[in-house]
Design an enzyme around this catalytic site. Sequence first.
Site, PDB file in Angstrom:
ATOM      1  N   HIS A  10       6.693   6.517   0.274  1.00  0.00           N
ATOM      2  CA  HIS A  10       5.708   5.296   0.662  1.00  0.00           C
ATOM      3  C   HIS A  10       6.035   4.806   2.250  1.00  0.00           C
ATOM      4  O   HIS A  10       7.092   4.070   2.387  1.00  0.00           O
ATOM      5  CB  HIS A  10       5.902   4.026  -0.224  1.00  0.00           C
ATOM      6  CG  HIS A  10       5.142   3.030  -0.057  1.00  0.00           C
ATOM      7  ND1 HIS A  10       5.576   1.582   0.125  1.00  0.00           N
ATOM      8  CD2 HIS A  10       3.779   2.838  -0.187  1.00  0.00           C
ATOM      9  CE1 HIS A  10       4.635   0.819   0.436  1.00  0.00           C
ATOM     10  NE2 HIS A  10       3.365   1.674   0.200  1.00  0.00           N
ATOM     11  N   HIS A  47       0.436   0.080   8.802  1.00  0.00           N
ATOM     12  CA  HIS A  47      -0.063  -0.708   7.485  1.00  0.00           C
ATOM     13  C   HIS A  47      -1.005  -2.030   7.535  1.00  0.00           C
ATOM     14  O   HIS A  47      -1.997  -2.073   7.334  1.00  0.00           O
ATOM     15  CB  HIS A  47       1.022  -0.869   6.480  1.00  0.00           C
ATOM     16  CG  HIS A  47       0.437  -1.778   5.141  1.00  0.00           C
ATOM     17  ND1 HIS A  47       0.519  -2.915   5.020  1.00  0.00           N
ATOM     18  CD2 HIS A  47       0.081  -0.875   4.096  1.00  0.00           C
ATOM     19  CE1 HIS A  47      -0.061  -3.415   4.011  1.00  0.00           C
ATOM     20  NE2 HIS A  47      -0.278  -2.195   3.279  1.00  0.00           N
TER      21      HIS A  47
END
Length: 259
Positions: free
Chosen positions: A18, A66
Amino acid sequence: MTQHPWFAGAATPRVLAHRGLVTAEDAAHGVVENSFAAVAAAHSAGADYVESDCHLTADGVVVLFHDEDLSRVTGDPRPVAAVRSHELEGLMSERGGLLTLEQALDAFPTVRFNLDVKAADAADAVGRLVAPHGHRVLVTSFSDERRRAALAAAAAAGRGVRPATSAGRGTIGRVLAGLAVRSRRSVRRALQDVDAVQVPERQGRLRIVTPRFVEAVHGSGAEVHVWTVNDPADMRRLVDAGVDGIVTDRADVALRALR
């Protein structure tokens, strides 16, 4: 459904790093998620898959980042879309290094990328960039519209295999609705254009990943990947329950726990 090359030949259960891998030691040296150093660390640890996120800078460069703005990662309050790539490169220089999507695909030719299109303006550019690498890219987004726009751009580029894709929120909602009325046909229809369903185990009080959910998704020819799971016991429990992939901040821990 024929298995997409993104899935073929890789170890299972799948461990998706991740935003790369940032250990406590790396963090102490200033390394942040989605940086060149974080992706390199995941690759070095043995992760076949890296999950990351795509935004577009003011000068049209797709970067792995992100958040919509830079505040949490760099302390700069501006949106990614308001910053030119050379400025962002400077801000990331002591944080593990900026990684553009083009650089990621070139620098890590054996990594299979799971790319979340975070901004509508990035969809077309993401699709064009991944088109030659479709065999090792999965395109996703919370927005089905964004992921489909990226897939359409990849198809329009006309090079290689189409990228794999996972369901957006709207599609997942239709899956859950189909399960609620016990309609396998509705679930299959919802998942007809996707290769994977990537979900949290729970959303508030709602438990998403249940035996019926896993069975229904598998019955439609798709995989189930659960995010974000960092405890080894939870990883093993989910895999024992039939989950195909674990999205984790600690790919190093997951690889030891699941292999």
